[in-house]
Design an enzyme around this catalytic site. Structure first.
Site, PDB file in Angstrom:
ATOM      1  N   GLN A  75       0.726  -1.243   0.006  1.00 41.08           N
ATOM      2  CA  GLN A  75      -0.136  -0.147   0.085  1.00 41.08           C
ATOM      3  C   GLN A  75       0.849   1.289   0.058  1.00 41.08           C
ATOM      4  OE1 GLN A  75      -2.943   0.533  -0.508  1.00 41.08           O
ATOM      5  NE2 GLN A  75      -3.560  -1.635  -0.724  1.00 41.08           N
ATOM      6  N   SER A  76       2.131   1.243  -0.594  1.00 42.49           N
ATOM      7  CA  SER A  76       2.813   2.311  -0.580  1.00 42.49           C
ATOM      8  C   SER A  76       2.424   3.445  -1.437  1.00 42.49           C
ATOM      9  CB  SER A  76       4.259   1.869  -1.183  1.00 42.49           C
ATOM     10  OG  SER A  76       5.084   3.129  -1.780  1.00 42.49           O
ATOM     11  N   ASN A  77       2.305   4.712  -0.718  1.00 44.37           N
ATOM     12  CA  ASN A  77       1.993   5.899  -1.072  1.00 44.37           C
ATOM     13  C   ASN A  77       3.088   6.493  -2.188  1.00 44.37           C
ATOM     14  OD1 ASN A  77      -0.389   6.466   0.603  1.00 44.37           O
ATOM     15  ND2 ASN A  77       1.285   6.717   2.047  1.00 44.37           N
ATOM     16  N   CYS A  79       4.959   4.551  -3.969  1.00 46.63           N
ATOM     17  CA  CYS A  79       4.849   3.828  -5.221  1.00 46.63           C
ATOM     18  C   CYS A  79       3.599   4.191  -5.955  1.00 46.63           C
ATOM     19  CB  CYS A  79       4.779   2.391  -5.106  1.00 46.63           C
ATOM     20  SG  CYS A  79       6.289   1.686  -4.349  1.00 46.63           S
TER      21      CYS A  79
END
Ligand SMILES: *Cc1c(COP(=O)(O)O)cnc(C)c1O
Length: 329
Positions: A75-77, A79
């Site tokens: 859930q990387s912001n 990325c």
């Protein structure tokens, strides 16, 4: 205000300046509480990563890159922001993600896929032990296919990305003057450390009376003291004539991580609900809610005496949706 600092090239990607909003929040009534709305740097580009990527992507383009490779949690912001910017700039994007690919994508992962990024997921252990190799394997594969890849480190936190929050400190100093804010405490979440490094360095230059508090959301305080110095010395090595200074104005607390990175606990979910209800500002469960809760606790314990407290809202709104079960009231 000093004007001695030269900035490297930057492409304009964020909606700047972001507002500095005064919050009326009951728990800190004897002080003024401000929110630097870096959750408003863009709609899909919301959050702190786009400020760093303004400098990092200028560097990538200057090197002739046509494909971005970066990494993070499922859930990387960071990325998500990178995938959307790659689409905006006509670049390819390969994401190297930590965790099992879920059958149905949600939140940031859904947006990264919509933006056309190639997503490769790796089991947590393999990712932790072999991240540099995984990134280089993808770069090698792309080079063999005739592409020009550019690897962006976790969170775009390195000697280039740090400029994003040095520039933000300059923006804040102008807003502090306008609001008669003299010696504020500036608070941010610390994940990969680049936001903290940039704010500490930038504020020690543009607003030397400011103190900076980083609230760790993953690693311990020692890690972040080390990271800040590493990022800033990488920055000095790379831009020797840029006159960057060594900050002494920051503290890190690591008492609010809870069970671990991206793992919430009741106070975190309550903080999100309470702030949303009182102010209309929505925090995210991974970074900003832990940082905000940590800030309130530090103020309650009287660890800081500043009359003006400035919380830097670094974004993360799409992290709300995968936590719908814990957040439903
Ligand atoms: C990445 C991130 C942070 C942490 O910033 P770092 O510069 O990596 O320490 C804080 N908040 C949000 C919403 C983020 O996505």
């Amino acid at each position: 205000m000093p004007d001695g600092l030269a900035y490297p090239d930057r492409i304009s990607l964020a909606q700047l300046p972001t507002p500095l909003q005064c919050l009326s929040y009951p728990a800190v009534s004897e002080r003024r509480l401000w929110c630097k709305r870096d959750d408003l740097t863009g709609c899909l580009l919301s959050g702190n990563k786009v400020r760093k990527l303004e400098f990092v992507l200028a560097d990538a383009l200057a090197q002739g890159a046509d494909t971005l490779i970066t990494c993070g949690g499922l859930q990387s912001n960071h990325c998500r922001a990178t995938a959307l910017l790659a689409a905006q700039l006509g670049l390819g994007c390969q994401l190297v993600l930590r965790g099992e690919q879920p059958p149905i994508a949600d939140g940031n992962l859904l947006l990264s896929q919509l933006a056309g990024a190639d997503v490769s997921c790796y089991p947590v252990r393999r990712y932790h032990h072999h991240l540099p190799e995984l990134l280089h394997e993808h770069a090698e594969r792309l080079r063999n296919a005739g592409r020009k890849p550019y690897i962006i480190p976790t969170g775009a936190s390195d000697g280039v990305g740090v400029w994003g929050y040095i520039a933000c400190a300059q923006e804040l100093a102008v807003q502090f003057n306008a609001e008669a804010i003299r010696a504020p405490l500036v608070v941010c979440a610390a994940g990969s450390g680049g936001t903290l490094a940039g704010l500490a360095a930038g504020l020690s230059l543009y607003c030397p009376e400011a103190q900076v508090l980083g609230v760790a959301v993953c690693d311990d305080a020692d890690y972040f003291y080390r990271r800040v110095h590493e990022d800033l010395s990488a920055c000095r090595d790379r831009y020797p004539s840029f006159g960057l200074i060594e900050p002494k104005n920051f503290t890190v607390v690591d008492d609010y991580i809870g069970p671990g990175y991206a793992q919430g606990y009741p106070e975190v979910f309550d903080t999100i609900a309470t702030l949303a209800r009182h102010t209309g500002v929505v925090l995210d469960p991974v970074y900003t809610a832990k940082a905000f809760y940590g800030m309130l606790e530090q103020l309650r314990l009287d660890k800081f005496s500043a009359r003006d407290v400035v919380f830097v809202h670094t974004g993360g709104i799409f992290g709300i949706y995968p936590e719908r079960t814990s957040l439903s009231r």
